[in-house]
Design a protein around this motif. Structure first.
Motif, PDB file in Angstrom:
ATOM      1  N   MET A 228       0.905  -1.054   0.030  1.00 46.38           N
ATOM      2  CA  MET A 228       0.018   0.119  -0.026  1.00 46.38           C
ATOM      3  C   MET A 228       0.926   1.326  -0.092  1.00 46.38           C
ATOM      4  SD  MET A 228      -2.873  -1.293  -0.212  1.00 46.38           S
ATOM      5  CE  MET A 228      -3.888   0.075  -0.224  1.00 46.38           C
TER       6      MET A 228
ATOM      7  N   ALA B 286      -4.052   3.473   3.826  1.00 43.04           N
ATOM      8  CA  ALA B 286      -4.773   2.257   4.084  1.00 43.04           C
ATOM      9  C   ALA B 286      -5.624   2.287   5.242  1.00 43.04           C
ATOM     10  CB  ALA B 286      -3.658   0.997   4.350  1.00 43.04           C
TER      11      ALA B 286
ATOM     12  N   PHE C  99     -11.453   1.328  -1.741  1.00 41.93           N
ATOM     13  CA  PHE C  99     -10.803   0.045  -1.555  1.00 41.93           C
ATOM     14  C   PHE C  99     -11.316  -0.686  -0.551  1.00 41.93           C
ATOM     15  CE2 PHE C  99      -7.869  -3.497  -0.492  1.00 41.93           C
ATOM     16  CZ  PHE C  99      -7.761  -4.179  -1.881  1.00 41.93           C
TER      17      PHE C  99
ATOM     18  N   ALA D 204     -11.127  -3.662   1.967  1.00 45.49           N
ATOM     19  CA  ALA D 204     -10.045  -4.716   2.611  1.00 45.49           C
ATOM     20  C   ALA D 204     -10.621  -5.553   3.652  1.00 45.49           C
ATOM     21  CB  ALA D 204      -8.865  -3.741   3.046  1.00 45.49           C
TER      22      ALA D 204
ATOM     23  N   ASP E  54      -4.182  -6.170   7.698  1.00 49.57           N
ATOM     24  CA  ASP E  54      -5.048  -5.849   6.737  1.00 49.57           C
ATOM     25  C   ASP E  54      -4.409  -7.025   5.216  1.00 49.57           C
ATOM     26  OD1 ASP E  54      -6.175  -4.089   7.918  1.00 49.57           O
ATOM     27  OD2 ASP E  54      -5.521  -2.284   6.680  1.00 49.57           O
ATOM     28  N   TYR E  55      -5.615  -7.799   4.629  1.00 49.53           N
ATOM     29  CA  TYR E  55      -5.194  -8.635   3.756  1.00 49.53           C
ATOM     30  C   TYR E  55      -4.188  -8.179   2.716  1.00 49.53           C
ATOM     31  CZ  TYR E  55      -5.365 -12.044   0.058  1.00 49.53           C
ATOM     32  OH  TYR E  55      -4.805 -12.918  -1.002  1.00 49.53           O
ATOM     33  N   PRO E  56      -4.169  -6.914   2.266  1.00 52.97           N
ATOM     34  CA  PRO E  56      -3.022  -6.640   1.102  1.00 52.97           C
ATOM     35  C   PRO E  56      -1.849  -6.525   1.877  1.00 52.97           C
ATOM     36  CG  PRO E  56      -5.063  -4.904   1.182  1.00 52.97           C
ATOM     37  CD  PRO E  56      -5.190  -5.858   2.095  1.00 52.97           C
TER      38      PRO E  56
ATOM     39  N   VAL F 213      -0.358  -9.982   2.403  1.00 50.11           N
ATOM     40  CA  VAL F 213       0.433 -10.653   1.173  1.00 50.11           C
ATOM     41  C   VAL F 213       1.752 -10.030   0.940  1.00 50.11           C
ATOM     42  CG1 VAL F 213       0.319 -10.716  -1.276  1.00 50.11           C
ATOM     43  CG2 VAL F 213      -1.944 -10.879   0.045  1.00 50.11           C
TER      44      VAL F 213
ATOM     45  N   GLU G 163      -4.888  -1.409  -8.867  1.00 52.15           N
ATOM     46  CA  GLU G 163      -4.852  -2.403  -7.804  1.00 52.15           C
ATOM     47  C   GLU G 163      -3.887  -3.601  -8.391  1.00 52.15           C
ATOM     48  OE1 GLU G 163      -9.532  -1.665  -6.585  1.00 52.15           O
ATOM     49  OE2 GLU G 163      -8.659  -3.504  -6.985  1.00 52.15           O
TER      50      GLU G 163
ATOM     51  N   TRP H  28      -0.169  -3.525  -8.088  1.00 53.83           N
ATOM     52  CA  TRP H  28       0.318  -3.468  -6.814  1.00 53.83           C
ATOM     53  C   TRP H  28      -0.093  -4.898  -5.998  1.00 53.83           C
ATOM     54  CZ3 TRP H  28       4.336  -0.925  -5.554  1.00 53.83           C
ATOM     55  CH2 TRP H  28       4.551   0.153  -6.323  1.00 53.83           C
ATOM     56  N   LEU H  29      -1.487  -5.241  -6.313  1.00 55.55           N
ATOM     57  CA  LEU H  29      -1.758  -6.618  -5.684  1.00 55.55           C
ATOM     58  C   LEU H  29      -1.911  -7.792  -6.512  1.00 55.55           C
ATOM     59  CD1 LEU H  29      -4.794  -4.577  -3.807  1.00 55.55           C
ATOM     60  CD2 LEU H  29      -2.350  -4.987  -2.908  1.00 55.55           C
TER      61      LEU H  29
END
Ligand code: ARG
Length: 268
Positions: free
Chosen positions: A60, A113, A131, A133, A204-206, A209, A262, A265-266
């Protein structure tokens, strides 16, 4: 009528018109010098928007050794600056101080975020969400099957960044407040997890990862267990700035540009 009277009449009409214009501006905008735009006026005058972010949250927001900012939020903030026709100036601010930095005007906006919560909207204004999340657990792979959801955390030491929505979740699910370990940022929490000083992290999920990427020993344990929306926060009572930010978000959504950022980056 003499020529003189005609000229005088024209002059008087002109003066009245000018006076009317000034009064009109006073009435509708407070002052005719850009003051009506509030903070947005200042940003335009400065030619620069000051953006606060806690750049310890890849993908993020993060910083390289030279101090260059990058990440999904950074790209979004750059789009907003470019729509405003000003430079984007990023300021790294630790999470614990980030909300104050928006309140006291040290920054024009914060993007980090940030989950839009009821409590936060009491003291700050939030943009439209950009977003969706949710939070997950990160744990060592040797906890596989033992920790696979928040309900399994009761007896475990859980690390979170202080003052985040993850801290709230950690307090909900651990059986004892002393099991919640708070950190200034997630880099420090990750170190402790790798050293076995804590058993799990809520994040947070992102960012989860980002945290497990390239880490042999770490895994995401289980599913996303909250639903949260990220928003950009600014001072309250700055309608002109807020509506410009929302305009940019809408443009990015409509043009499929937000999707593209998105994916950059993800991933998919
Ligand atoms: N979404 C969470 C919250 O708003 C955590 C955000 C942390 N962001 C960061 N850049 N460290 O509380």
């Amino acid at each position: 009528m003499t020529k003189r009277v005609i000229v005088l009449t024209i002059v008087i009409i002109g003066l009245l018109g000018g006076l009317g214009f000034v009064l009109y501006n006073q009435f509708f905008f407070g002052r005719g010098d850009g003051q009506e735009l509030g903070r947005l006026g200042e940003i335009k005058k400065r030619g620069e928007i000051i953006i606060g972010t806690d750049a310890t949250y890849p993908p993020m927001e993060s910083r390289d050794e030279q101090g260059n900012f990058s990440g999904m939020d950074i790209d979004i903030a750059r789009e907003i600056a470019s729509d405003l026709g000003v430079r984007a100036k990023f300021k790294n601010i630790i999470w614990e101080e980030i909300f104050n930095a928006a309140k006291n005007g040290e920054t024009d906006m914060i993007i980090s975020a940030i989950t839009i919560t009821k409590e936060r909207t009491e003291t700050l204004a939030f943009s439209d969400p950009y977003f969706n999340a949710g939070q997950v657990i990160v744990s060592a792979k040797d906890k596989k099957g033992i920790i696979s959801g928040p309900k399994d955390l009761k007896e475990y030491r859980v690390g979170v960044q202080v003052g985040t929505t993850s801290e709230e979740e950690a307090r909900k699910y651990t059986g004892n407040p002393s099991l919640v370990n708070t950190y200034e940022n997630y880099d420090l929490a990750k170190e402790d997890l790798l050293q076995g000083k804590i058993d799990a992290i809520i994040i947070d999920y992102p960012a989860a990862v980002g945290m497990v990427a390239g880490e042999e020993k770490l895994q995401i344990a289980g599913e996303i267990f909250t639903q949260e929306f990220y928003g950009i926060a600014i001072q309250k009572d700055q309608p002109a700035l807020l509506s410009q930010i929302n305009k940019s978000i809408r443009r990015l959504k409509q043009a499929g540009e937000l999707r593209r950022i998105e994916e950059k980056w993800l991933g998919q």
